[in-house]
Design an enzyme around this catalytic site. Structure first.
Site, PDB file in Angstrom:
ATOM      1  N   LYS A   9      21.761  27.054  62.885  1.00 47.61           N
ATOM      2  CA  LYS A   9      21.495  27.099  64.322  1.00 47.61           C
ATOM      3  C   LYS A   9      22.609  26.428  65.144  1.00 47.61           C
ATOM      4  O   LYS A   9      23.468  25.723  64.599  1.00 47.61           O
ATOM      5  CB  LYS A   9      20.115  26.484  64.572  1.00 47.61           C
ATOM      6  CG  LYS A   9      18.984  27.338  63.976  1.00 47.61           C
ATOM      7  CD  LYS A   9      17.593  26.748  64.253  1.00 47.61           C
ATOM      8  CE  LYS A   9      16.488  27.664  63.754  1.00 47.61           C
ATOM      9  NZ  LYS A   9      15.122  27.097  64.003  1.00 47.61           N
ATOM     10  N   TYR A  51      12.506  36.446  67.528  1.00 45.22           N
ATOM     11  CA  TYR A  51      11.418  35.459  67.570  1.00 45.22           C
ATOM     12  C   TYR A  51      10.214  35.994  68.349  1.00 45.22           C
ATOM     13  O   TYR A  51       9.427  35.209  68.896  1.00 45.22           O
ATOM     14  CB  TYR A  51      11.916  34.146  68.175  1.00 45.22           C
ATOM     15  CG  TYR A  51      12.641  33.233  67.201  1.00 45.22           C
ATOM     16  CD1 TYR A  51      12.019  32.767  66.042  1.00 45.22           C
ATOM     17  CD2 TYR A  51      13.946  32.811  67.453  1.00 45.22           C
ATOM     18  CE1 TYR A  51      12.679  31.913  65.155  1.00 45.22           C
ATOM     19  CE2 TYR A  51      14.613  31.954  66.566  1.00 45.22           C
ATOM     20  CZ  TYR A  51      13.973  31.512  65.420  1.00 45.22           C
ATOM     21  OH  TYR A  51      14.619  30.661  64.541  1.00 45.22           O
ATOM     22  N   ASN A 114      16.080  22.117  64.751  1.00 43.78           N
ATOM     23  CA  ASN A 114      15.814  21.831  63.335  1.00 43.78           C
ATOM     24  C   ASN A 114      16.829  22.472  62.390  1.00 43.78           C
ATOM     25  O   ASN A 114      16.526  22.765  61.248  1.00 43.78           O
ATOM     26  CB  ASN A 114      14.372  22.207  62.988  1.00 43.78           C
ATOM     27  CG  ASN A 114      14.070  23.660  63.278  1.00 43.78           C
ATOM     28  OD1 ASN A 114      14.957  24.425  63.642  1.00 43.78           O
ATOM     29  ND2 ASN A 114      12.816  24.044  63.106  1.00 43.78           N
ATOM     30  N   HIS A 117      17.268  28.273  60.113  1.00 45.06           N
ATOM     31  CA  HIS A 117      16.151  29.217  60.046  1.00 45.06           C
ATOM     32  C   HIS A 117      16.128  29.850  58.663  1.00 45.06           C
ATOM     33  O   HIS A 117      17.182  30.109  58.087  1.00 45.06           O
ATOM     34  CB  HIS A 117      16.326  30.335  61.088  1.00 45.06           C
ATOM     35  CG  HIS A 117      15.498  31.547  60.791  1.00 45.06           C
ATOM     36  ND1 HIS A 117      14.190  31.643  61.164  1.00 45.06           N
ATOM     37  CD2 HIS A 117      15.791  32.691  60.113  1.00 45.06           C
ATOM     38  CE1 HIS A 117      13.707  32.816  60.739  1.00 45.06           C
ATOM     39  NE2 HIS A 117      14.661  33.469  60.100  1.00 45.06           N
ATOM     40  N   GLU A 128      14.381  40.914  59.840  1.00 41.27           N
ATOM     41  CA  GLU A 128      15.457  40.085  60.391  1.00 41.27           C
ATOM     42  C   GLU A 128      16.833  40.563  59.913  1.00 41.27           C
ATOM     43  O   GLU A 128      17.785  40.603  60.707  1.00 41.27           O
ATOM     44  CB  GLU A 128      15.208  38.621  60.002  1.00 41.27           C
ATOM     45  CG  GLU A 128      13.969  38.064  60.692  1.00 41.27           C
ATOM     46  CD  GLU A 128      13.496  36.730  60.136  1.00 41.27           C
ATOM     47  OE1 GLU A 128      14.150  36.184  59.213  1.00 41.27           O
ATOM     48  OE2 GLU A 128      12.470  36.219  60.644  1.00 41.27           O
TER      49      GLU A 128
HETATM   50  P1  ATP Z   1      12.286  29.328  61.809  1.00 37.31           P
HETATM   51  O1  ATP Z   1      11.518  30.597  62.139  1.00 37.31           O
HETATM   52  O2  ATP Z   1      13.326  28.979  62.838  1.00 37.31           O
HETATM   53  O3  ATP Z   1      12.809  29.325  60.397  1.00 37.31           O
HETATM   54  P2  ATP Z   1       9.830  28.033  61.121  1.00 37.31           P
HETATM   55  O4  ATP Z   1       9.488  29.332  60.492  1.00 37.31           O
HETATM   56  O5  ATP Z   1       9.831  26.817  60.269  1.00 37.31           O
HETATM   57  O6  ATP Z   1      11.244  28.108  61.834  1.00 37.31           O
HETATM   58  P3  ATP Z   1       8.265  28.805  63.399  1.00 37.31           P
HETATM   59  O7  ATP Z   1       6.826  28.464  63.575  1.00 37.31           O
HETATM   60  O8  ATP Z   1       8.645  30.204  63.042  1.00 37.31           O
HETATM   61  O9  ATP Z   1       8.862  27.761  62.358  1.00 37.31           O
HETATM   62  O10 ATP Z   1       9.006  28.392  64.756  1.00 37.31           O
HETATM   63  C1  ATP Z   1      10.257  28.971  65.094  1.00 37.31           C
HETATM   64  C2  ATP Z   1      11.122  27.930  65.747  1.00 37.31           C
HETATM   65  O11 ATP Z   1      10.559  27.575  67.002  1.00 37.31           O
HETATM   66  C3  ATP Z   1      11.212  26.598  64.992  1.00 37.31           C
HETATM   67  O12 ATP Z   1      12.187  26.590  63.987  1.00 37.31           O
HETATM   68  C4  ATP Z   1      11.570  25.645  66.102  1.00 37.31           C
HETATM   69  O13 ATP Z   1      12.971  25.735  66.416  1.00 37.31           O
HETATM   70  C5  ATP Z   1      10.759  26.198  67.269  1.00 37.31           C
HETATM   71  N1  ATP Z   1       9.453  25.545  67.359  1.00 37.31           N
HETATM   72  C6  ATP Z   1       8.359  25.789  66.609  1.00 37.31           C
HETATM   73  N2  ATP Z   1       7.329  25.010  66.966  1.00 37.31           N
HETATM   74  C7  ATP Z   1       7.786  24.248  67.981  1.00 37.31           C
HETATM   75  C8  ATP Z   1       7.209  23.235  68.809  1.00 37.31           C
HETATM   76  N3  ATP Z   1       5.936  22.847  68.652  1.00 37.31           N
HETATM   77  N4  ATP Z   1       7.986  22.682  69.773  1.00 37.31           N
HETATM   78  C9  ATP Z   1       9.272  23.064  69.934  1.00 37.31           C
HETATM   79  N5  ATP Z   1       9.879  24.013  69.205  1.00 37.31           N
HETATM   80  C10 ATP Z   1       9.155  24.588  68.244  1.00 37.31           C
HETATM   81 MG    MG Z   2       9.622  31.198  61.500  1.00 37.08          MG
END
Ligand code: ATP
Ligand code: MG
Length: 135
Positions: A9, A51, A114, A117, A128
């Protein structure tokens, strides 16, 4: 053999090549092969689609802003059981809850920033990889 989509990211890319290299080395040590690799600035429409499952959630707008804020590193990885193995390697969404030694434990800042991804399941991986690489 299974494929999955991995993405480094923007805040990590902005921090420079050292962190990109260290994260790709972790991935490689875990037995993945890199079969596509590109540094790209993703446009808003693509990220909104990517997303799309999160549309309407409180963090959606800031998530789209974040992912479009600068270049990301887009990677297709192959390994046996790649989807689950990569999710394990990156750790929990919230770096504060990520297991010790995972990518998000080592490189994540907050739940919003974080570091990386990884596709959540095989269907998402295919979707994706299609969006990003046209595979
Ligand atoms: P990613 O899809 O990026 O791999 P993930 O699958 O672990 O992450 P998801 O639930 O898909 O988590 O959320 C997508 C992204 O949205 C997260 O990686 C984070 O950057 C953001 N995100 C998710 N939950 C929150 C939250 N509560 N507050 C802020 N940002 C969030
Ligand atoms: Mg995700």
């Amino acid at each position: 053999m299974q494929s999955t989509y991995f993405m480094i990211k923007p805040e990590i890319v902005a921090a420079g090549e050292q962190q990109i290299g260290a994260i790709l080395a972790m991935v490689n040590r875990s037995g993945f092969r890199i079969t596509r690799l590109a540094m790209r600035q993703l446009d808003r429409a693509l990220v909104e689609d990517f997303y799309g499952e999160h549309r309407g959630k409180p963090f959606y707008d800031s998530l789209v802003e974040y992912i479009t804020s600068g270049p990301v590193v887009c990677v297709r990885l192959e390994r046996e059981d790649a989807v689950a193995a990569l999710r394990e390697l990156i750790g929990a969404t919230n770096p504060a809850e990520a297991a010790t030694g995972t990518v998000r434990d080592l490189y994540g800042t907050s739940i919003g920033e974080n570091a990386v991804h990884a596709s959540a399941n095989a269907d998402d991986a295919a979707r994706e990889l299609g969006l990003i690489f046209g595979d």
